[in-house]
Enzyme design. Structure first.
Site, mmCIF file in Angstrom:
data_model
loop_
_atom_site.group_PDB
_atom_site.id
_atom_site.type_symbol
_atom_site.label_atom_id
_atom_site.label_comp_id
_atom_site.label_asym_id
_atom_site.label_seq_id
_atom_site.Cartn_x
_atom_site.Cartn_y
_atom_site.Cartn_z
ATOM 1 N N MET A 32 -3.911 3.811 0.589
ATOM 2 C CA MET A 32 -4.453 2.467 0.472
ATOM 3 C C MET A 32 -4.226 1.689 1.760
ATOM 4 O O MET A 32 -3.628 2.190 2.701
ATOM 5 C CB MET A 32 -3.836 1.751 -0.721
ATOM 6 C CG MET A 32 -4.232 2.351 -2.073
ATOM 7 S SD MET A 32 -3.576 1.395 -3.427
ATOM 8 C CE MET A 32 -4.137 2.416 -4.807
ATOM 9 N N CYS A 33 -4.639 0.433 1.765
ATOM 10 C CA CYS A 33 -4.606 -0.390 2.964
ATOM 11 C C CYS A 33 -3.209 -0.942 3.225
ATOM 12 O O CYS A 33 -2.283 -0.735 2.454
ATOM 13 C CB CYS A 33 -5.598 -1.533 2.826
ATOM 14 S SG CYS A 33 -7.279 -1.003 2.402
ATOM 15 N N GLN A 34 -3.076 -1.653 4.342
ATOM 16 C CA GLN A 34 -1.819 -2.292 4.720
ATOM 17 C C GLN A 34 -2.063 -3.780 4.906
ATOM 18 O O GLN A 34 -3.063 -4.194 5.520
ATOM 19 C CB GLN A 34 -1.294 -1.695 6.021
ATOM 20 C CG GLN A 34 -0.840 -0.257 5.910
ATOM 21 C CD GLN A 34 0.610 -0.135 5.476
ATOM 22 O OE1 GLN A 34 1.441 -0.992 5.765
ATOM 23 N NE2 GLN A 34 0.919 0.945 4.777
#
Length: 257
Positions: free
Chosen positions: A1-3
């Site tokens: 997933m994103c940060q």
């Protein structure tokens, strides 16, 4: 997933140190290579940089690393695509106007089978579940409070209710700000640290870089950093509880529950 990366503070501060470590996760120390973005509030204005290139290979990211833009509210995002192609319109953070102020939003997660009707006042430009969720949040807030921004004790429960509804559809970690209030919602993983006097040195996890904040601050400075995972390895970070919606003001956590 994103940060995710956020900063909220009581005096305008640059985010160069945190962004140095954070941007390394965009293709060097992690696999997030599908674009990045950062937004800085400056008075009523909002400066925003977006790029569909990996953060470690982006000339725009080089500018942000070296240019000490000072702000009290910053939201940054490194993308690992789950919905929507790798394209500029799908890069976070997203920005819209509500009640005469800019609102900025970035999301880490995945809302599965989330296809709200795109016919409200706020409409998604790109293909991401994140932008659709942002537009839904703003449409709901505008529906409850059509003319002006309400006091925070009135706004908070509405935002929390909408957030809880969206979180039922999947992972929904997010950062949201209008340059006055800074909201951070944890669905699975989100951490924060408040730096204040007595300041000390901090060492990045993703880069061999150390900064002594005592030399760069005054005793009255206070800075909150919010990130998907801690950015430093010699400081004590606090994990936000799943389902918790925090509000930051002047580098401090405000509790409304």
């Amino acid at each position: 997933m994103c940060q995710l990366l956020g900063m909220n503070c009581n005096v305008p501060t640059d985010i160069c140190f945190s962004f140095e470590g954070f941007s390394a996760r965009g293709g060097r120390t992690d696999t997030h290579q599908d674009g990045w973005g950062i937004a800085f509030f400056e008075g009523l204005g909002c400066r925003i940089f977006l790029d569909s290139k990996p953060a470690v290979a982006s000339p725009i990211a080089d500018v942000v690393r070296c240019y000490p833009i000072r702000s009290t509210h910053v939201i940054a995002h490194i993308r690992k695509a789950t919905q929507g192609e790798v394209a500029l319109e799908n890069c976070h953070p997203f920005r819209r106007e509500l009640w005469g102020k800019y609102w900025v939003f970035a999301h880490n997660g995945n809302l599965e089978d989330f296809n709200p009707e795109n016919n409200g006042f706020y409409r998604a430009v790109g293909e991401t579940d994140s932008e659709k969720a942002f537009c839904l949040i703003l449409n709901e807030l505008r529906s409850y409070f059509p003319k002006v921004k309400p006091p925070l004790p009135e706004l908070y429960p509405v935002l929390k209710e909408v957030t809880a509804s969206l979180a039922q559809k999947g992972t929904f970690n997010y950062l949201l700000s209008d340059g006055s209030d800074f909201f951070a919602h944890c669905s699975t993983n989100l951490w924060y640290i408040v730096r204040q006097a007595p300041f000390a040195a901090a060492h990045l996890i993703d880069q061999d870089v150390t900064v002594d904040f005592q030399k760069l601050t005054t005793p009255n400075d206070r800075v909150a950093i919010i990130a998907t995972t801690p950015l430093t390895d010699n400081e004590v970070w606090t994990q936000i509880k799943p389902g918790e919606l925090l509000v930051f003001q002047d580098g401090m956590v405000q509790f409304f529950d």
